[in-house]
Design a protein around this motif. Structure first.
Motif, PDB file in Angstrom:
ATOM      1  N   ASN A 113       0.695  -1.428  -0.263  1.00  0.00           N
ATOM      2  CA  ASN A 113       0.086  -0.029  -0.338  1.00  0.00           C
ATOM      3  C   ASN A 113       0.874   0.957  -0.264  1.00  0.00           C
ATOM      4  OD1 ASN A 113      -1.927  -1.689   0.117  1.00  0.00           O
ATOM      5  ND2 ASN A 113      -2.309  -0.989   2.490  1.00  0.00           N
ATOM      6  N   GLY A 114       0.202   2.526  -0.849  1.00  0.00           N
ATOM      7  CA  GLY A 114       0.937   4.345  -0.433  1.00  0.00           C
ATOM      8  C   GLY A 114       2.462   3.868  -1.010  1.00  0.00           C
ATOM      9  N   VAL A 115       2.348   3.025  -1.862  1.00  0.00           N
ATOM     10  CA  VAL A 115       3.831   2.840  -3.183  1.00  0.00           C
ATOM     11  C   VAL A 115       3.815   3.688  -4.463  1.00  0.00           C
ATOM     12  CG1 VAL A 115       6.023   2.305  -4.059  1.00  0.00           C
ATOM     13  CG2 VAL A 115       4.592   1.041  -2.206  1.00  0.00           C
ATOM     14  N   SER A 116       4.454   4.946  -4.423  1.00  0.00           N
ATOM     15  CA  SER A 116       4.100   5.708  -6.172  1.00  0.00           C
ATOM     16  C   SER A 116       5.700   4.541  -6.533  1.00  0.00           C
ATOM     17  CB  SER A 116       4.105   7.007  -6.321  1.00  0.00           C
ATOM     18  OG  SER A 116       3.493   7.772  -4.997  1.00  0.00           O
ATOM     19  N   VAL A 117       5.343   4.781  -7.809  1.00  0.00           N
ATOM     20  CA  VAL A 117       6.361   3.771  -9.253  1.00  0.00           C
ATOM     21  C   VAL A 117       7.218   4.905  -9.914  1.00  0.00           C
ATOM     22  CG1 VAL A 117       7.804   2.044 -10.054  1.00  0.00           C
ATOM     23  CG2 VAL A 117       6.016   1.451  -8.330  1.00  0.00           C
ATOM     24  N   TYR A 118       7.802   5.744 -10.476  1.00  0.00           N
ATOM     25  CA  TYR A 118       7.987   6.801 -11.099  1.00  0.00           C
ATOM     26  C   TYR A 118       8.481   6.636 -12.632  1.00  0.00           C
ATOM     27  CZ  TYR A 118       6.166   9.531  -6.704  1.00  0.00           C
ATOM     28  OH  TYR A 118       5.067  10.229  -5.882  1.00  0.00           O
ATOM     29  N   HIS A 119       7.919   7.555 -12.833  1.00  0.00           N
ATOM     30  CA  HIS A 119       8.367   7.629 -14.813  1.00  0.00           C
ATOM     31  C   HIS A 119      10.280   7.164 -14.496  1.00  0.00           C
ATOM     32  CE1 HIS A 119       8.945   7.705 -18.452  1.00  0.00           C
ATOM     33  NE2 HIS A 119       9.596   9.655 -19.118  1.00  0.00           N
ATOM     34  N   GLY A 120      10.513   6.426 -15.033  1.00  0.00           N
ATOM     35  CA  GLY A 120      11.951   6.557 -15.146  1.00  0.00           C
ATOM     36  C   GLY A 120      12.526   5.110 -14.539  1.00  0.00           C
ATOM     37  N   VAL A 121      11.505   4.535 -13.146  1.00  0.00           N
ATOM     38  CA  VAL A 121      11.866   3.017 -12.214  1.00  0.00           C
ATOM     39  C   VAL A 121      11.503   1.912 -12.886  1.00  0.00           C
ATOM     40  CG1 VAL A 121      11.328   2.298 -10.465  1.00  0.00           C
ATOM     41  CG2 VAL A 121      11.456   4.168 -10.162  1.00  0.00           C
ATOM     42  N   LYS A 122      11.854   0.969 -13.178  1.00  0.00           N
ATOM     43  CA  LYS A 122      12.109  -0.331 -13.677  1.00  0.00           C
ATOM     44  C   LYS A 122      12.309  -1.704 -12.420  1.00  0.00           C
ATOM     45  CE  LYS A 122      13.414  -3.816 -17.579  1.00  0.00           C
ATOM     46  NZ  LYS A 122      14.327  -3.982 -18.654  1.00  0.00           N
ATOM     47  N   VAL A 123      11.241  -2.196 -12.958  1.00  0.00           N
ATOM     48  CA  VAL A 123      11.245  -3.199 -11.464  1.00  0.00           C
ATOM     49  C   VAL A 123      10.934  -4.389 -11.967  1.00  0.00           C
ATOM     50  CG1 VAL A 123      10.047  -4.201  -9.664  1.00  0.00           C
ATOM     51  CG2 VAL A 123       9.769  -1.813 -10.063  1.00  0.00           C
ATOM     52  N   GLU A 124      12.313  -5.371 -11.722  1.00  0.00           N
ATOM     53  CA  GLU A 124      12.346  -7.155 -12.482  1.00  0.00           C
ATOM     54  C   GLU A 124      11.449  -7.214 -11.696  1.00  0.00           C
ATOM     55  OE1 GLU A 124      16.392  -8.057 -12.942  1.00  0.00           O
ATOM     56  OE2 GLU A 124      16.566  -6.326 -14.772  1.00  0.00           O
ATOM     57  N   ASP A 125      11.475  -8.630 -11.902  1.00  0.00           N
ATOM     58  CA  ASP A 125      10.407 -10.368 -11.611  1.00  0.00           C
ATOM     59  C   ASP A 125      11.112 -10.383 -10.135  1.00  0.00           C
ATOM     60  OD1 ASP A 125       9.675 -10.855 -14.349  1.00  0.00           O
ATOM     61  OD2 ASP A 125      10.492 -12.385 -14.474  1.00  0.00           O
ATOM     62  N   ASP A 126      10.080 -11.032  -9.450  1.00  0.00           N
ATOM     63  CA  ASP A 126      10.316 -10.999  -8.023  1.00  0.00           C
ATOM     64  C   ASP A 126      10.218  -9.744  -7.046  1.00  0.00           C
ATOM     65  OD1 ASP A 126       9.358 -14.161  -8.842  1.00  0.00           O
ATOM     66  OD2 ASP A 126      11.758 -13.926  -9.471  1.00  0.00           O
ATOM     67  N   VAL A 127      10.477  -8.949  -7.000  1.00  0.00           N
ATOM     68  CA  VAL A 127      10.469  -8.012  -6.371  1.00  0.00           C
ATOM     69  C   VAL A 127       9.687  -7.393  -5.291  1.00  0.00           C
ATOM     70  CG1 VAL A 127      11.343  -5.551  -6.248  1.00  0.00           C
ATOM     71  CG2 VAL A 127      12.099  -6.602  -7.642  1.00  0.00           C
ATOM     72  N   PHE A 128       9.500  -7.248  -4.106  1.00  0.00           N
ATOM     73  CA  PHE A 128       8.639  -7.136  -3.054  1.00  0.00           C
ATOM     74  C   PHE A 128       9.265  -4.880  -2.703  1.00  0.00           C
ATOM     75  CE2 PHE A 128       7.869  -5.419   1.535  1.00  0.00           C
ATOM     76  CZ  PHE A 128       6.641  -6.636   1.156  1.00  0.00           C
ATOM     77  N   LEU A 129       8.372  -4.517  -2.979  1.00  0.00           N
ATOM     78  CA  LEU A 129       8.177  -3.620  -2.251  1.00  0.00           C
ATOM     79  C   LEU A 129       7.815  -2.559  -1.336  1.00  0.00           C
ATOM     80  CD1 LEU A 129       8.031  -1.308  -6.226  1.00  0.00           C
ATOM     81  CD2 LEU A 129      10.386  -1.900  -4.624  1.00  0.00           C
ATOM     82  N   GLY A 130       7.784  -2.702  -0.100  1.00  0.00           N
ATOM     83  CA  GLY A 130       7.205  -2.007   0.767  1.00  0.00           C
ATOM     84  C   GLY A 130       6.026  -1.797   1.585  1.00  0.00           C
ATOM     85  N   PRO A 131       5.263  -0.906   2.747  1.00  0.00           N
ATOM     86  CA  PRO A 131       4.618  -0.350   2.569  1.00  0.00           C
ATOM     87  C   PRO A 131       4.955   1.305   2.234  1.00  0.00           C
ATOM     88  CG  PRO A 131       3.762  -1.664   4.067  1.00  0.00           C
ATOM     89  CD  PRO A 131       5.618  -2.790   3.254  1.00  0.00           C
ATOM     90  N   HIS A 132       4.071   2.501   1.851  1.00  0.00           N
ATOM     91  CA  HIS A 132       5.020   3.671   1.488  1.00  0.00           C
ATOM     92  C   HIS A 132       6.517   4.409   1.150  1.00  0.00           C
ATOM     93  CE1 HIS A 132       1.202   4.645   2.658  1.00  0.00           C
ATOM     94  NE2 HIS A 132       0.403   3.203   3.756  1.00  0.00           N
ATOM     95  N   MET A 133       6.989   3.104   0.930  1.00  0.00           N
ATOM     96  CA  MET A 133       8.790   2.871   0.074  1.00  0.00           C
ATOM     97  C   MET A 133       8.755   4.357  -0.865  1.00  0.00           C
ATOM     98  SD  MET A 133       9.068   1.872  -3.049  1.00  0.00           S
ATOM     99  CE  MET A 133      11.120   2.363  -2.555  1.00  0.00           C
ATOM    100  N   THR A 134       9.506   4.958  -0.860  1.00  0.00           N
ATOM    101  CA  THR A 134       9.528   5.894  -1.473  1.00  0.00           C
ATOM    102  C   THR A 134      10.602   5.744  -3.230  1.00  0.00           C
ATOM    103  OG1 THR A 134       8.734   7.640  -0.528  1.00  0.00           O
ATOM    104  CG2 THR A 134       9.587   8.424  -2.075  1.00  0.00           C
ATOM    105  N   PHE A 135       9.980   5.932  -4.368  1.00  0.00           N
ATOM    106  CA  PHE A 135      10.697   6.700  -5.448  1.00  0.00           C
ATOM    107  C   PHE A 135      11.490   7.646  -5.047  1.00  0.00           C
ATOM    108  CE2 PHE A 135       9.712   2.147  -6.264  1.00  0.00           C
ATOM    109  CZ  PHE A 135      11.510   1.398  -6.721  1.00  0.00           C
ATOM    110  N   THR A 136      12.426   8.284  -6.040  1.00  0.00           N
ATOM    111  CA  THR A 136      12.083   9.301  -7.248  1.00  0.00           C
ATOM    112  C   THR A 136      12.598   9.778  -8.069  1.00  0.00           C
ATOM    113  OG1 THR A 136      14.325   9.665  -6.246  1.00  0.00           O
ATOM    114  CG2 THR A 136      13.147  10.251  -4.725  1.00  0.00           C
TER     115      THR A 136
END
Length: 206
Positions: free
Chosen positions: A66-89
């Motif tokens: 919940n609450g994650v923003s994956v912004y333009h320019g970010v690439k996420v490969e297979d089997d990744v876990f993004l925890g609650p409210h972590m932040t990309f820039t």
């Protein structure tokens, strides 16, 4: 002719823009927003209040809490876990009035996990099966299997494929380029690059 049913689930309160590609078995929950041009793989779970920006690429079997923003320019490969409210820039020089800003890319590689409320400063690569601790502020690349935490995040050790920390007593040998550990939890062998282990020795007491 009736329209073929979708092979993925979108909650009625989510927004998926036309032109987004969603893989089979993926679930997108309420108040999520998936922008046009984004690509989400198979069997992903996109939690409440998640924002996936234009042209973002998400691999297969990714869990975005919940609450994650994956912004333009970010690439996420297979089997990744993004925890609650972590932040990309995606901007190293943010100004509200800038008109010539450029996207700085970020890559999260296969199997990596990023803890709750961590911040990933753009331009870094999170290596395969790395573990980023909750609340960490990551300002430089994280090596494969690396365990980082703190502000700024430092390399504090290494983890197995299963996520458990590899301790010195787990070390079973080496070859020309790697130090080899055997996980005491799952029994798998993990090869850590010698240059990454030397970085750990430099950073562990900082």
């Amino acid at each position: 002719m009736s329209e073929e049913p979708k092979k993925y689930f979108v909650h009625p309160l989510a927004v998926v823009e036309e032109g987004a590609e969603i893989g089979e078995g993926t679930r997108i929950w309420h108040f999520a927003h998936v922008r046009k041009g984004s690509k989400i793989g198979r069997n992903c779970n996109i939690g409440k209040d998640v924002y996936i920006d234009v042209d973002v690429e998400i691999g297969n079997n990714v869990k975005i809490q919940n609450g994650v923003s994956v912004y333009h320019g970010v690439k996420v490969e297979d089997d990744v876990f993004l925890g609650p409210h972590m932040t990309f820039t995606n901007d190293l020089y943010p100004r509200a009035f800038n008109e010539d800003w450029e996207v700085v890319p970020t890559l999260v590689k296969k199997g990596a996990s990023i803890g709750a409320h961590a911040t990933i400063v753009c331009g870094v690569t999170i290596g395969e099966y790395a573990m980023v601790g909750a609340g960490a502020v990551v300002t430089k690349d994280v090596p494969p299997f690396g365990l980082v935490y703190g502000n700024p995040a430092r390399l504090r050790g290494f983890v197995c494929y299963c996520g458990r920390k590899l301790k010195e007593e787990n070390r079973i040998g080496e070859d020309d380029n790697h130090i080899i550990f055997k996980c005491s939890h799952c029994g798998r062998e993990v090869k850590i690059r010698k240059e990454d282990y030397e970085r750990y020795l430099r950073e562990k007491d900082l």
